[in-house]
Design an enzyme around this catalytic site. Structure first.
Site, short mmCIF file in Angstrom:
data_model
loop_
_atom_site.label_atom_id
_atom_site.label_comp_id
_atom_site.label_asym_id
_atom_site.label_seq_id
_atom_site.Cartn_x
_atom_site.Cartn_y
_atom_site.Cartn_z
N SER A 151 2.69 11.20 3.42
CA SER A 151 3.92 11.61 4.11
C SER A 151 4.97 10.51 4.10
O SER A 151 6.09 10.71 4.56
CB SER A 151 3.61 12.01 5.56
OG SER A 151 3.06 10.91 6.26
N CYS A 208 7.46 -4.46 -4.48
CA CYS A 208 8.64 -4.11 -5.27
C CYS A 208 9.50 -5.33 -5.64
O CYS A 208 9.95 -5.46 -6.78
CB CYS A 208 9.47 -3.05 -4.56
SG CYS A 208 9.80 -3.42 -2.83
N1 LIG Z 1 8.74 1.47 0.33
C1 LIG Z 1 8.70 0.73 -0.75
O1 LIG Z 1 9.74 0.52 -1.42
C2 LIG Z 1 7.41 0.14 -1.22
C3 LIG Z 1 7.38 -0.49 -2.47
C4 LIG Z 1 6.18 -1.05 -2.94
C5 LIG Z 1 5.05 -0.98 -2.14
N2 LIG Z 1 5.11 -0.38 -0.92
C6 LIG Z 1 3.87 -0.31 -0.14
O2 LIG Z 1 3.37 1.02 -0.25
C7 LIG Z 1 2.76 1.42 0.97
C8 LIG Z 1 3.47 2.68 1.48
O3 LIG Z 1 4.82 2.37 1.69
P1 LIG Z 1 5.83 3.42 2.31
O4 LIG Z 1 7.16 2.80 2.25
O5 LIG Z 1 5.60 4.77 1.73
O6 LIG Z 1 5.30 3.45 3.84
P2 LIG Z 1 5.59 4.58 4.91
O7 LIG Z 1 6.82 5.32 4.54
O8 LIG Z 1 5.54 3.90 6.23
O9 LIG Z 1 4.35 5.57 4.80
C9 LIG Z 1 3.07 5.20 5.20
C10 LIG Z 1 2.11 6.37 5.04
O10 LIG Z 1 0.80 5.94 5.42
C11 LIG Z 1 0.28 6.79 6.46
N3 LIG Z 1 -0.46 5.91 7.38
C12 LIG Z 1 0.04 5.05 8.30
N4 LIG Z 1 -0.96 4.38 8.91
C13 LIG Z 1 -2.12 4.83 8.35
C14 LIG Z 1 -3.49 4.53 8.55
N5 LIG Z 1 -3.88 3.64 9.47
N6 LIG Z 1 -4.42 5.20 7.82
C15 LIG Z 1 -4.04 6.12 6.89
N7 LIG Z 1 -2.75 6.45 6.64
C16 LIG Z 1 -1.80 5.81 7.37
C17 LIG Z 1 1.50 7.45 7.07
O11 LIG Z 1 1.22 8.77 7.56
P3 LIG Z 1 0.48 9.07 8.93
O12 LIG Z 1 0.86 7.94 9.88
O13 LIG Z 1 0.99 10.40 9.32
O14 LIG Z 1 -0.98 9.08 8.59
C18 LIG Z 1 2.43 7.58 5.87
O15 LIG Z 1 2.08 8.74 5.13
C19 LIG Z 1 2.90 0.23 1.93
O16 LIG Z 1 1.72 -0.53 1.91
C20 LIG Z 1 4.05 -0.55 1.35
O17 LIG Z 1 3.98 -1.93 1.65
C21 LIG Z 1 6.24 0.20 -0.46
#
Ligand SMILES: NC(=O)c1ccc[n+]([C@@H]2O[C@H](COP(=O)([O-])OP(=O)(O)OC[C@H]3O[C@@H](n4cnc5c(N)ncnc54)[C@H](OP(=O)(O)O)[C@@H]3O)[C@@H](O)[C@H]2O)c1
Length: 350
Positions: free
Chosen positions: A9, A149
């Protein structure tokens, strides 16, 4: 191939879903969200309406084995420790998006993330998932960790230069500008529209956590250890990264040879483009034309009088900086075409 996403999500999860829906070899089977379980994906990712009937579910390890060959984990860093060990025990292939499995040395987590890594043995099994640098080891890995990133965009700019010993490894300065989606979907005081709109805010002048990945991966490409200085700014974009890297040239070199060096290093890399124009708006890489694409554009300027090379690199943080590279890794691990579901230009104008 049956594929699941944990953390579907979020922003990265949404882009993984969007790109995987059109992947000819992939069937999406599981998309987890604790908050939205039971709801159709399009309720949270409205752009997916009409493309999938899948609903969010909660993470259930017992279902993974029957329903997945590979799982993307896109949860915030630190949270993967709740489920990663269990998930690894199922034997499925894993591509993690968080920082939890990027650093080779478990002790580095104390320094950069402020905690002792709880699974140092599992950490050793992960490959740093930057295809342009580690293509062959990714192909034979079951566990891959996708770079941060800002780290990815910086490493790609500097890798050919440290690899050929052209620059001084201890005199590298990276000035990075990132859009707001880099911080994930959860609102904070810093991401509140009133506080975020219109900013060029330096939020980490040094000691940004991605510095650890940059030093680690660039050092592997060089004879001597690399220590880069990274400053990161929030800018008024939803998505996109621009890194301007300043490096000191050790011995005089001409521009043609620098270009040759870049082209040679990335000769097998379909998602690296070189931007070089004397006139026009897009003389240097610009995130504006990369949004939605898996390209990292690279260009440079050579200030001979200061013996300084200024390398400019840019990517969409959610695609090349996250979901796109993760899928590129999956393609390599699965012997699919490296570009499958990723071969598309950015949106222009945006
Ligand atoms: N955003 C970027 O540009 C980017 C780039 C490179 C890497 N990343 C990395 O990719 C990952 C995701 O980034 P994002 O930006 O998509 O983060 P986000 O928007 O905060 O999404 C996090 C997701 O993880 C779920 N989640 C949260 N806590 C959880 C837990 N304890 N167990 C299982 N699921 C959990 C959340 O849904 P629910 O809370 O509903 O379960 C949500 O679906 C992060 O580790 C981030 O550092 C992000």
């Amino acid at each position: 191939m049956k594929v699941g996403i944990i953390g579907a999500s979020g922003f990265v999860g949404g882009e993984l879903l969007r790109l995987l829906i059109n992947h000819s070899q992939v069937e999406l089977t599981i998309a987890t969200s604790r908050t939205y379980k039971g709801q159709f994906l399009y309720k949270i990712h409205p752009n997916l309406k009409g493309f999938t009937d899948l609903k969010f579910s909660s993470f259930d390890n017992s279902k993974v084995l029957d329903n997945c060959d590979l799982v993307f984990t896109a949860a915030p860093h630190g949270s993967s420790f709740e489920f990663m060990n269990q998930l690894a025990n199922t034997g499925v292939k894993i591509i993690d998006m968080s920082a939890d499995y990027r650093l080779d040395n478990s002790l580095s987590y104390d320094k950069w993330y402020g905690f002792a890594h709880p699974y140092p043995d599992l950490l050793k099994k992960f490959t740093f998932g930057l295809p342009e640098i580690n293509r062959e080891s990714i192909k034979s890995s079951n566990y891959v960790s996708t770079p941060g990133c800002t780290a990815l965009t910086s490493i790609l700019a500097l890798a050919p230069l440290v690899n050929t010993n052209i620059i001084d490894n201890n005199d590298i300065i990276i000035d990075a500008k990132v859009g707001s989606s880099g911080a994930g979907v959860k609102p904070t005081i810093a991401s509140h529209h009133a506080n975020r709109y219109g900013v060029i805010r330096l939020y980490k002048p040094y000691a940004h956590r991605h510095t650890a990945e940059i030093d680690q991966e660039l050092s592997k490409l060089s004879d001597t250890r690399v220590t880069a200085s990274l400053s990161v700014h929030s800018v008024n974009l939803v998505r996109g990264i621009l890194c301007t890297s300043y490096a000191h040239i050790k011995n005089a070199i001409n521009e043609v040879d620098i270009w040759k060096n870049f082209r040679q290093f990335y000769s097998d890399s379909p998602f690296i483009r070189f931007i070089r124009d004397k006139k026009g708006l897009y003389r240097y890489p610009d995130p504006k034309i990369l949004i939605g694409s898996n390209f990292c554009d690279i260009g440079f300027a050579y200030d001979k009088s200061a013996s300084r090379l200024i390398v400019i690199s840019s990517s969409d943080n959610l695609i090349k900086g996250a979901a796109g590279t993760a899928i590129q890794n999956m393609n390599l691990m699965s012997n699919f075409e490296e570009t499958e579901s990723l071969w598309t230009p950015g949106i222009h104008p945006l």
